[in-house]
Structure formats: structure tokens, C-alpha cells
Write an enzyme that holds these catalytic residues in place. Structure first.
Site, mmCIF file in Angstrom:
data_model
loop_
_atom_site.group_PDB
_atom_site.id
_atom_site.type_symbol
_atom_site.label_atom_id
_atom_site.label_comp_id
_atom_site.label_asym_id
_atom_site.label_seq_id
_atom_site.Cartn_x
_atom_site.Cartn_y
_atom_site.Cartn_z
ATOM 1 N N GLY A 14 6.502 -31.397 -5.397
ATOM 2 C CA GLY A 14 7.595 -32.078 -6.655
ATOM 3 C C GLY A 14 6.657 -31.575 -8.276
ATOM 4 N N SER A 15 5.606 -30.934 -7.875
ATOM 5 C CA SER A 15 5.182 -30.884 -9.222
ATOM 6 C C SER A 15 6.250 -29.779 -10.205
ATOM 7 C CB SER A 15 3.928 -30.237 -9.329
ATOM 8 O OG SER A 15 4.057 -28.761 -8.467
ATOM 9 N N ASN A 16 6.850 -28.687 -9.590
ATOM 10 C CA ASN A 16 7.792 -28.507 -10.569
ATOM 11 C C ASN A 16 9.233 -29.316 -11.107
ATOM 12 O OD1 ASN A 16 7.362 -25.199 -11.495
ATOM 13 N ND2 ASN A 16 7.121 -25.561 -8.251
ATOM 14 N N MET A 92 12.989 -26.134 0.791
ATOM 15 C CA MET A 92 12.156 -25.131 1.534
ATOM 16 C C MET A 92 13.471 -24.671 2.480
ATOM 17 S SD MET A 92 9.487 -24.612 0.352
ATOM 18 C CE MET A 92 8.109 -24.095 1.148
ATOM 19 N N ARG A 93 14.451 -25.064 2.421
ATOM 20 C CA ARG A 93 15.853 -24.422 3.042
ATOM 21 C C ARG A 93 16.765 -24.159 2.573
ATOM 22 N NH1 ARG A 93 16.267 -27.483 7.667
ATOM 23 N NH2 ARG A 93 14.943 -29.006 7.145
ATOM 24 N N ASN A 109 16.851 -21.515 -8.543
ATOM 25 C CA ASN A 109 15.007 -21.724 -7.573
ATOM 26 C C ASN A 109 14.294 -21.066 -8.238
ATOM 27 O OD1 ASN A 109 14.160 -22.467 -4.882
ATOM 28 N ND2 ASN A 109 14.537 -20.152 -4.711
ATOM 29 N N HIS A 111 10.750 -19.273 -6.965
ATOM 30 C CA HIS A 111 10.085 -18.155 -5.651
ATOM 31 C C HIS A 111 8.635 -18.163 -6.329
ATOM 32 C CE1 HIS A 111 9.781 -17.269 -1.378
ATOM 33 N NE2 HIS A 111 9.205 -15.681 -2.107
HETATM 34 C C1 GAR Z 1 6.398 -24.263 -5.095
HETATM 35 O O1 GAR Z 1 5.434 -23.021 -5.148
HETATM 36 C C2 GAR Z 1 7.392 -23.337 -4.577
HETATM 37 O O2 GAR Z 1 7.800 -21.829 -5.540
HETATM 38 C C3 GAR Z 1 7.490 -23.339 -3.414
HETATM 39 O O3 GAR Z 1 7.050 -24.389 -3.168
HETATM 40 C C4 GAR Z 1 6.460 -24.845 -3.545
HETATM 41 C C5 GAR Z 1 6.305 -26.404 -4.332
HETATM 42 O O4 GAR Z 1 5.683 -27.126 -4.886
HETATM 43 N N1 GAR Z 1 8.824 -22.671 -2.976
HETATM 44 C C6 GAR Z 1 9.208 -21.785 -2.089
HETATM 45 O O5 GAR Z 1 8.295 -21.347 -1.092
HETATM 46 C C7 GAR Z 1 10.662 -22.214 -2.008
HETATM 47 N N2 GAR Z 1 10.646 -20.696 -0.720
HETATM 48 P P1 GAR Z 1 6.149 -28.324 -5.624
HETATM 49 O O6 GAR Z 1 6.910 -29.176 -4.803
HETATM 50 O O7 GAR Z 1 4.883 -29.205 -5.926
HETATM 51 O O8 GAR Z 1 7.137 -27.816 -6.851
#
Ligand code: GAR
Length: 206
Positions: A14-16, A92-93, A109, A111
Site C-alpha cells: 500500500g505504498s502507492n 493484484m487482480r 491503475n 503498472h
Molecule cells: C507497485 O509496484 C505497483 O505498480 C504494482 O505492485 C506494487 C504495489 O506496491 N502493481 C502491479 O504490478 C499491478 N499489476 P504498493 O502496494 O506498495 O503500492
């Protein structure tokens, strides 16, 4: 302009989500995070939501009879938050088509690749294995295909000779947070215009 109601979908750290929440609190984004929907009961993002004082809904696929029932529950939960914007932030879905149709052009989203290269899981590993010299991240509107939909913004990072999936992922992640905040800021200011595959409003000439 009234503040946009932002709903976050996340599966893990969840850093984003944290970057988006922080930007709503410090006033960069004209919006409020009204909820988090998470598909893993032990995900770190749930602790963040609790700290923010934001409600969270946990829906795990394994608790449902099938994918359709899961997707129905996700849609119901999402609707209950009355969002103006849904941000997939490490979710991730693949979203159900029911959700995408219920919130047209309202789901973003992030990516960890320069789309349309390296769609799907382990995008950073795919980049290292392909030997590309430039990688990066993409913020896009969610379409019905895998990691497709109109691109809002992208940031490139170099790939070094000794990079591993981990070191490259870290470098990309550092760029993801400000890129996602910029895209959400533009969305919440009603600045983005979609025409076919093209999104304008963020990449005008300076
Ligand atoms: C991030 O790098 C995001 O871009 C990726 O998962 C990570 C989540 O980090 N997302 C995907 O690969 C989606 N297909 P976070 O939970 O720290 O935000």
C-alpha cells in the site's frame, strides 16, 4: 469544485495508497480517500487505512463460491462508498467487467512498466529478463483487457547492468508515487480528457 471521493483497491503493502492519501491530506489532491477495498485479510495496507481512520472492506476470493459471486460482492462494496474515482494501487487482480462498466473512465491503475510492454504479473522481472535499458511505470484508465486502457502518464527509469528484479522494482516504485499523485491530482481537477486511446490534460508543452 467539491472534493472527489476516492476509493482505493489494494492487495499488499500500500505504498502507492499511502502517497495518494498523503496528497489528499496535504491538499495536493482535491479529494478524500473514503475507503479501501482489499482482497487479502493480512495485507499491510489495512494497517495504513486504520491509521488514517478510513474504513476498509476485505473480500477474499476464497470465501466465495466462484469468481462471479466475488465480483458481485466487490461491485456492491465499491458502490457503497459512492466513489468518484477508484484507484487500483497494487491491486493484484483483474477487475470484473461489472465493475468496469459500473464506473466508466473512473478507474485508474498503476503498472510498474512502460505499457504496452510487460503487461501482467512480475513486470519488473519481465523487463530485466528482456534486457531492456529503460523501464518505468504507467498510470492508465482501466479497460477490459489486461493492463490496457488509455495511458495518462508514464515515467522512465534506467536499467543498469547489475540490476535485479528487486533493485529495478525499488527504482520504479520511487517514481510510481509522484506519478500516481500527479495523475490523481489531474483527475480530481477534471483536467483529463479521453478521446479513444488518447488522454490529454497532463502532458501539454511547457
Ligand atoms: C507497485 O509496484 C505497483 O505498480 C504494482 O505492485 C506494487 C504495489 O506496491 N502493481 C502491479 O504490478 C499491478 N499489476 P504498493 O502496494 O506498495 O503500492
Amino acid at each position: 469544485m467539491s472534493k472527489k471521493r476516492i476509493l482505493i483497491f489494494a492487495s499488499g503493502c500500500g505504498s502507492n495508497a499511502e502517497a495518494i492519501h498523503e496528497a489528499t491530506v496535504n491538499g495536493t489532491v482535491n479529494g478524500t480517500v473514503v475507503g479501501v477495498i482489499c482482497d487479502h485479510a493480512d495485507a499491510q495496507v489495512l494497517g495504513r487505512a486504520a491509521r488514517w481512520g478510513v474504513p476498509a472492506t476485505v473480500l477474499e476470493l476464497k470465501s466465495f463460491e466462484n469468481k462471479d459471486a466475488f465480483n458481485e460482492a466487490i461491485l456492491k462494496a465499491a458502490e457503497s462508498y459512492k466513489p468518484d474515482l477508484i484507484c487500483l494501487a497494487g491491486y493484484m487482480r483483474i477487475c470484473g467487467e461489472n465493475l468496469i462498466h459500473a464506473f466508466p473512465n473512473k478507474i485508474l491503475n498503476i503498472h510498474p512498466a512502460l505499457l504496452p510492454s510487460f503487461r501482467g504479473l512480475h513486470a519488473q522481472r519481465q523487463a530485466v529478463e528482456a534486457g531492456v535499458k529503460v523501464a518505468g511505470c504507467t498510470v492508465h484508465f482501466v479497460g477490459t483487457g489486461l493492463d490496457d486502457g488509455p495511458i495518462i502518464t508514464q515515467v522512465a527509469v534506467p536499467v543498469y547492468d547489475d540490476d535485479t528484479e528487486e533493485t529495478l522494482s525499488d527504482r520504479i516504485l520511487q517514481q510510481e508515487h509522484p506519478a500516481y499523485v500527479r495523475a490523481v491530482t489531474a483527475f480530481c481537477a477534471d483536467q483529463l480528457k479521453i478521446e479513444g486511446h488518447h488522454v490529454s490534460g497532463m502532458h501539454g508543452r511547457k
